[in-house]
Design a protein around this motif. Structure first.
Motif, PDB file in Angstrom:
ATOM      1  N   SER A 146       0.845  -1.199   0.000  1.00  0.00           N
ATOM      2  CA  SER A 146       0.000   0.000   0.000  1.00  0.00           C
ATOM      3  C   SER A 146       0.881   1.251   0.000  1.00  0.00           C
ATOM      4  O   SER A 146       2.098   1.166   0.154  1.00  0.00           O
ATOM      5  CB  SER A 146      -0.901   0.004   1.232  1.00  0.00           C
ATOM      6  N   PHE A 147       0.220   2.399  -0.140  1.00  0.00           N
ATOM      7  CA  PHE A 147       0.959   3.654  -0.120  1.00  0.00           C
ATOM      8  C   PHE A 147       1.527   3.931   1.270  1.00  0.00           C
ATOM      9  O   PHE A 147       2.624   4.474   1.395  1.00  0.00           O
ATOM     10  CB  PHE A 147       0.056   4.808  -0.576  1.00  0.00           C
ATOM     11  N   VAL A 148       0.799   3.542   2.310  1.00  0.00           N
ATOM     12  CA  VAL A 148       1.306   3.716   3.677  1.00  0.00           C
ATOM     13  C   VAL A 148       2.564   2.866   3.873  1.00  0.00           C
ATOM     14  O   VAL A 148       3.541   3.321   4.484  1.00  0.00           O
ATOM     15  CB  VAL A 148       0.219   3.350   4.714  1.00  0.00           C
ATOM     16  N   ALA A 149       2.557   1.645   3.345  1.00  0.00           N
ATOM     17  CA  ALA A 149       3.750   0.790   3.422  1.00  0.00           C
ATOM     18  C   ALA A 149       4.911   1.432   2.672  1.00  0.00           C
ATOM     19  O   ALA A 149       6.061   1.338   3.113  1.00  0.00           O
ATOM     20  CB  ALA A 149       3.444  -0.594   2.854  1.00  0.00           C
ATOM     21  N   ALA A 150       4.614   2.090   1.561  1.00  0.00           N
ATOM     22  CA  ALA A 150       5.661   2.779   0.800  1.00  0.00           C
ATOM     23  C   ALA A 150       6.224   3.954   1.599  1.00  0.00           C
ATOM     24  O   ALA A 150       7.435   4.205   1.572  1.00  0.00           O
ATOM     25  CB  ALA A 150       5.116   3.258  -0.546  1.00  0.00           C
ATOM     26  N   LEU A 151       5.366   4.678   2.321  1.00  0.00           N
ATOM     27  CA  LEU A 151       5.839   5.785   3.152  1.00  0.00           C
ATOM     28  C   LEU A 151       6.742   5.282   4.278  1.00  0.00           C
ATOM     29  O   LEU A 151       7.797   5.862   4.546  1.00  0.00           O
ATOM     30  CB  LEU A 151       4.653   6.555   3.731  1.00  0.00           C
ATOM     31  N   VAL A 152       6.335   4.182   4.918  1.00  0.00           N
ATOM     32  CA  VAL A 152       7.147   3.591   5.985  1.00  0.00           C
ATOM     33  C   VAL A 152       8.473   3.096   5.408  1.00  0.00           C
ATOM     34  O   VAL A 152       9.542   3.313   5.992  1.00  0.00           O
ATOM     35  CB  VAL A 152       6.383   2.441   6.679  1.00  0.00           C
ATOM     36  N   ALA A 153       8.406   2.437   4.265  1.00  0.00           N
ATOM     37  CA  ALA A 153       9.619   1.923   3.628  1.00  0.00           C
ATOM     38  C   ALA A 153      10.569   3.057   3.258  1.00  0.00           C
ATOM     39  O   ALA A 153      11.787   2.922   3.412  1.00  0.00           O
ATOM     40  CB  ALA A 153       9.252   1.112   2.385  1.00  0.00           C
ATOM     41  N   ALA A 154      10.030   4.176   2.799  1.00  0.00           N
ATOM     42  CA  ALA A 154      10.877   5.317   2.440  1.00  0.00           C
ATOM     43  C   ALA A 154      11.617   5.855   3.663  1.00  0.00           C
ATOM     44  O   ALA A 154      12.796   6.203   3.576  1.00  0.00           O
ATOM     45  CB  ALA A 154      10.038   6.422   1.800  1.00  0.00           C
ATOM     46  N   VAL A 155      10.950   5.881   4.805  1.00  0.00           N
ATOM     47  CA  VAL A 155      11.596   6.342   6.039  1.00  0.00           C
ATOM     48  C   VAL A 155      12.697   5.373   6.455  1.00  0.00           C
ATOM     49  O   VAL A 155      13.816   5.771   6.782  1.00  0.00           O
ATOM     50  CB  VAL A 155      10.560   6.517   7.171  1.00  0.00           C
ATOM     51  N   VAL A 156      12.384   4.075   6.426  1.00  0.00           N
ATOM     52  CA  VAL A 156      13.361   3.059   6.841  1.00  0.00           C
ATOM     53  C   VAL A 156      14.555   3.053   5.891  1.00  0.00           C
ATOM     54  O   VAL A 156      15.712   2.973   6.334  1.00  0.00           O
ATOM     55  CB  VAL A 156      12.705   1.666   6.934  1.00  0.00           C
ATOM     56  N   ALA A 192      22.035  -2.739  -3.086  1.00  0.00           N
ATOM     57  CA  ALA A 192      21.110  -3.866  -2.966  1.00  0.00           C
ATOM     58  C   ALA A 192      21.058  -4.375  -1.531  1.00  0.00           C
ATOM     59  O   ALA A 192      19.978  -4.672  -1.012  1.00  0.00           O
ATOM     60  CB  ALA A 192      21.526  -4.983  -3.916  1.00  0.00           C
ATOM     61  N   VAL A 193      22.202  -4.466  -0.877  1.00  0.00           N
ATOM     62  CA  VAL A 193      22.243  -4.955   0.499  1.00  0.00           C
ATOM     63  C   VAL A 193      21.507  -3.997   1.434  1.00  0.00           C
ATOM     64  O   VAL A 193      20.759  -4.430   2.318  1.00  0.00           O
ATOM     65  CB  VAL A 193      23.710  -5.175   0.959  1.00  0.00           C
ATOM     66  N   THR A 194      21.689  -2.699   1.250  1.00  0.00           N
ATOM     67  CA  THR A 194      20.999  -1.747   2.122  1.00  0.00           C
ATOM     68  C   THR A 194      19.484  -1.778   1.893  1.00  0.00           C
ATOM     69  O   THR A 194      18.713  -1.688   2.852  1.00  0.00           O
ATOM     70  CB  THR A 194      21.528  -0.322   1.934  1.00  0.00           C
ATOM     71  N   LEU A 195      19.069  -1.949   0.659  1.00  0.00           N
ATOM     72  CA  LEU A 195      17.641  -2.053   0.362  1.00  0.00           C
ATOM     73  C   LEU A 195      17.053  -3.325   0.956  1.00  0.00           C
ATOM     74  O   LEU A 195      15.970  -3.315   1.553  1.00  0.00           O
ATOM     75  CB  LEU A 195      17.428  -2.007  -1.149  1.00  0.00           C
ATOM     76  N   TRP A 196      17.789  -4.422   0.814  1.00  0.00           N
ATOM     77  CA  TRP A 196      17.357  -5.713   1.364  1.00  0.00           C
ATOM     78  C   TRP A 196      17.305  -5.635   2.891  1.00  0.00           C
ATOM     79  O   TRP A 196      16.393  -6.171   3.517  1.00  0.00           O
ATOM     80  CB  TRP A 196      18.314  -6.790   0.890  1.00  0.00           C
ATOM     81  N   LEU A 197      18.264  -4.975   3.503  1.00  0.00           N
ATOM     82  CA  LEU A 197      18.286  -4.802   4.950  1.00  0.00           C
ATOM     83  C   LEU A 197      17.091  -3.977   5.419  1.00  0.00           C
ATOM     84  O   LEU A 197      16.461  -4.299   6.433  1.00  0.00           O
ATOM     85  CB  LEU A 197      19.593  -4.142   5.387  1.00  0.00           C
ATOM     86  N   ALA A 198      16.761  -2.930   4.692  1.00  0.00           N
ATOM     87  CA  ALA A 198      15.592  -2.115   5.042  1.00  0.00           C
ATOM     88  C   ALA A 198      14.323  -2.951   4.996  1.00  0.00           C
ATOM     89  O   ALA A 198      13.439  -2.815   5.854  1.00  0.00           O
ATOM     90  CB  ALA A 198      15.480  -0.923   4.105  1.00  0.00           C
ATOM     91  N   SER A 199      14.239  -3.842   4.032  1.00  0.00           N
ATOM     92  CA  SER A 199      13.096  -4.744   3.949  1.00  0.00           C
ATOM     93  C   SER A 199      13.067  -5.701   5.132  1.00  0.00           C
ATOM     94  O   SER A 199      12.006  -5.981   5.695  1.00  0.00           O
ATOM     95  CB  SER A 199      13.161  -5.535   2.640  1.00  0.00           C
ATOM     96  N   ALA A 200      14.221  -6.205   5.525  1.00  0.00           N
ATOM     97  CA  ALA A 200      14.294  -7.136   6.648  1.00  0.00           C
ATOM     98  C   ALA A 200      13.972  -6.458   7.979  1.00  0.00           C
ATOM     99  O   ALA A 200      13.489  -7.109   8.912  1.00  0.00           O
ATOM    100  CB  ALA A 200      15.681  -7.767   6.714  1.00  0.00           C
ATOM    101  N   LEU A 201      14.233  -5.160   8.081  1.00  0.00           N
ATOM    102  CA  LEU A 201      13.966  -4.430   9.318  1.00  0.00           C
ATOM    103  C   LEU A 201      12.492  -4.078   9.504  1.00  0.00           C
ATOM    104  O   LEU A 201      12.104  -3.613  10.575  1.00  0.00           O
ATOM    105  CB  LEU A 201      14.804  -3.150   9.365  1.00  0.00           C
ATOM    106  N   THR A 202      11.681  -4.277   8.472  1.00  0.00           N
ATOM    107  CA  THR A 202      10.261  -3.928   8.541  1.00  0.00           C
ATOM    108  C   THR A 202       9.372  -5.131   8.247  1.00  0.00           C
ATOM    109  O   THR A 202       8.590  -5.111   7.296  1.00  0.00           O
ATOM    110  CB  THR A 202       9.938  -2.797   7.555  1.00  0.00           C
ATOM    111  N   PRO A 203       9.474  -6.203   9.048  1.00  0.00           N
ATOM    112  CA  PRO A 203       8.623  -7.368   8.774  1.00  0.00           C
ATOM    113  C   PRO A 203       7.151  -7.049   9.056  1.00  0.00           C
ATOM    114  O   PRO A 203       6.830  -6.365  10.025  1.00  0.00           O
ATOM    115  CB  PRO A 203       9.156  -8.431   9.737  1.00  0.00           C
TER     116      PRO A 203
END
Length: 117
Positions: free
Chosen positions: A29-39, A72-83
């Motif tokens: 969702s867009f809210v998930a995108a906003l959270v992901a952008a912050v992380v 790629a690693v930093t993007l993957w890490l950001a994804s892992a930090l927001t389960p």
């Protein structure tokens, strides 16, 4: 402050567009995108500089191409930090392709946002 919010919104939109282009790169969702952008911003501010310093010899030997791996690693890490937040990257290859597509899409969006200001 207006520039900060426009950049944040632009990055969120770029994440949504990237999720439509790259398989395995999911934004629910867009809210998930906003959270992901912050992380992603926090990971880029605190962890990415450490990785760049540690990987400097490899980056030098590969004439800067190892920077793609760091992104790629930093993007993957950001994804892992927001389960459970709706932002998920399923593997390293989607993270690599996603980081490249995200950089291109973000650049285009930020260019148009600067023209609007």
């Amino acid at each position: 402050m207006k520039h900060f919010f426009l950049t944040w919104l632009g990055t969120a939109v770029a994440l949504l567009i990237t999720s439509k282009i790259v398989d395995g790169f999911e934004i629910k969702s867009f809210v998930a995108a906003l959270v992901a952008a912050v992380v992603i911003g926090l990971v880029n501010a605190f962890i990415r500089p450490i990785l760049r310093v540690l990987a400097f010899p490899i980056t030098l030997l590969t004439f800067g191409l190892f920077t793609f791996i760091i992104n790629a690693v930093t993007l993957w890490l950001a994804s892992a930090l927001t389960p459970g937040s709706g932002f998920e990257i399923k593997g390293f290859l989607p993270a690599l392709l996603g980081s490249i597509v995200l950089a291109i899409v973000s650049s285009v969006i930020n260019y148009f946002l600067r023209v609007v200001e």
